[in-house]
Scaffold this active site. Sequence first.
Site, PDB file in Angstrom:
ATOM      1  N   THR A  57      37.868  37.591  40.543  1.00 61.29           N
ATOM      2  CA  THR A  57      37.646  36.726  41.705  1.00 61.29           C
ATOM      3  C   THR A  57      38.885  36.671  42.587  1.00 61.29           C
ATOM      4  O   THR A  57      38.787  36.337  43.754  1.00 61.29           O
ATOM      5  CB  THR A  57      37.308  35.293  41.250  1.00 61.29           C
ATOM      6  OG1 THR A  57      38.218  34.944  40.204  1.00 61.29           O
ATOM      7  CG2 THR A  57      35.897  35.191  40.731  1.00 61.29           C
ATOM      8  N   GLY A  86      48.164  46.618  26.949  1.00 71.11           N
ATOM      9  CA  GLY A  86      46.767  47.011  27.124  1.00 71.11           C
ATOM     10  C   GLY A  86      45.762  46.016  26.570  1.00 71.11           C
ATOM     11  O   GLY A  86      44.584  46.323  26.441  1.00 71.11           O
ATOM     12  N   ALA A  87      46.208  44.807  26.254  1.00 68.39           N
ATOM     13  CA  ALA A  87      45.295  43.826  25.665  1.00 68.39           C
ATOM     14  C   ALA A  87      44.713  42.885  26.713  1.00 68.39           C
ATOM     15  O   ALA A  87      43.971  41.966  26.394  1.00 68.39           O
ATOM     16  CB  ALA A  87      46.021  43.027  24.582  1.00 68.39           C
ATOM     17  N   SER A 103      48.388  40.977  30.575  1.00 71.82           N
ATOM     18  CA  SER A 103      49.296  41.177  31.708  1.00 71.82           C
ATOM     19  C   SER A 103      50.750  41.413  31.345  1.00 71.82           C
ATOM     20  O   SER A 103      51.655  40.762  31.879  1.00 71.82           O
ATOM     21  CB  SER A 103      49.229  39.983  32.653  1.00 71.82           C
ATOM     22  OG  SER A 103      47.993  39.927  33.205  1.00 71.82           O
ATOM     23  N   SER A 142      52.307  43.939  32.292  1.00 76.66           N
ATOM     24  CA  SER A 142      52.974  44.520  33.464  1.00 76.66           C
ATOM     25  C   SER A 142      53.393  43.430  34.448  1.00 76.66           C
ATOM     26  O   SER A 142      54.490  43.488  35.015  1.00 76.66           O
ATOM     27  CB  SER A 142      52.103  45.583  34.140  1.00 76.66           C
ATOM     28  OG  SER A 142      50.892  45.041  34.544  1.00 76.66           O
ATOM     29  N   ASP A 152      47.779  37.456  37.958  1.00 74.69           N
ATOM     30  CA  ASP A 152      48.674  37.656  36.818  1.00 74.69           C
ATOM     31  C   ASP A 152      50.116  37.292  37.164  1.00 74.69           C
ATOM     32  O   ASP A 152      50.809  36.623  36.396  1.00 74.69           O
ATOM     33  CB  ASP A 152      48.615  39.120  36.349  1.00 74.69           C
ATOM     34  CG  ASP A 152      47.193  39.534  36.007  1.00 74.69           C
ATOM     35  OD1 ASP A 152      46.308  38.666  35.950  1.00 74.69           O
ATOM     36  OD2 ASP A 152      46.972  40.741  35.816  1.00 74.69           O
TER      37      ASP A 152
END
Length: 385
Positions: free
Chosen positions: A34, A119-120, A123, A125, A169
Site C-alpha cells: 500500500t 531475505g526474510a 527489511s 536492506s 521500511d
Amino acid sequence: MNIKAITEKFNSLFGNELCVYTSPGRVNLIGEHTDYNGGFVFPGAIDKGIYAAINPNGSNKIRVYSIDYQSLSEFGMNEEDAPKEAWARYIFGVVREMRKRGFDPRGFDAVFAGDVPLGAGMSSSAALESTFAFALNDIYNLGIDKFELARIGQSTEHNYCGVKCGIMDQFASLFGKKGHLMRLNCATMEFEYFPFDPKGYKVVLLDTVVKHELASSAYNKRRESCENACSHIKAKHQEINYLSDASSKMLEEIKNEISEEDYMRAKYVIGEKQRVLDVCDALEKGDYATVGDRMYGTHYGMSKEYEVSCNELDFLNDIAKECGVTGSRVMGGGFGGCTINLVKEELYDNFIATAKEKFNKRFGHEPKVYDVVISDGARRLAISH
Ligand code: GLA
C-alpha cells in the site's frame, strides 16, 4: 549482537576512534503493498538490526568491511565509483543520494554486521541504508530530517539496487519506537504511534527460509500494474492521486480498459486500505478477533489477487488456521520470507510444534521462528573509544 566483535575488527583495520550506530529491521502488522499506492501501513521496528562502527577518515574514499560477508570494499563518492560488491551498493547509494540532494558527507571507514535474517521480509536492506544515512547525518552534522533520510534510503533502492520500493521500511527503521507500532499515511507522511502490547497474545514470525528468484522484478511489475490501473481511474476522476484513494466502484468503471491481471492487483490494494483502517479501530477496542480476521483477509488477497505468496507461505497460513491462530499472513513484499502470526499465548507452543513438524514433512526443513519485540529505531549507541 556482538558489538565488541565489530569494534575490535574496526580497531584492527582502521584504529581506535569510532562511533557505533544501529538501525533495525521491521515487522508490519497490516497494510502491504500500500505504501507506493499512497495508502496506510502499520509497521514497527524490531530488536534485530544492522550495527556499524564508523569514523571519518579525512579523505574522499570510503572503506567498509562487512563482517557477515568477510569482505572489504573501497570506493569513491562519484557516480563512476560504484563498488562491485552487491552489499556495498546500499552504502554507496546512500552517499550518492545525499550528494545529489546537495549534502556533502566526506570519506569514512566502517565495519558492520547484522542480525536481521536476510531475505526474510524483515527489511535488512532498509536497516543497512538507514544505519549509514543516520550515521553520516550525525557525524557530518548534515541537518537532514528523518523523513528525508528515509527518502534517501528509498532512492538508494530505486537507483542503485533495482527495487522500486515504497517508503515503509526505511520509515519504520528510522522512526521506530519501543512498544509502539506506527500508522503511516504514505500519501501525506502523517503518522501516529500506537502502543502495541496485545495482552494474552504473542506475535511470532515463521520464516519459510525461501526467497524466490526474480522477486525484485516481480515487485516492480506489481507496482506498474497499480500505476496503470490508477492512471485509468484518474482519467475519469481527476481528484484521485493514488490508487489507494480510489473506491471499488471507480475500479469497476474501468475494469474493461485494463487487463484482468491489473484489475486483480488494484482490487487487492483498494481492499487492503480498508483492512488497515479496520485493524486500527479494532486495536483501539482491544478487539483482536477482528485484527486477526483482517490479517487472514490480507493473506488471501496477497495470495489470490496480488499473487505474491508461494506454496510455503500458503502452507504456513493454512496450519495457522488449523491451529486456531487468531491472525496470520505473509509479511513484507512476499515471494518467500515469513508469515506474521498473532496467536493466543495458550496456543503458541502447539502452533509452533505443529508448524515445524508439518512444514518439515512437506518441504524438508523447519521454518525459523522469531518472537517479535517492538523496539526503537535508528540511534547512536553509547560506545565510543
Ligand atoms: C517491501 C518494500 C516496501 C513495501 C513492502 C510491501 O518491503 O520495500 O516498500 O512495499 O515490500 O508492503
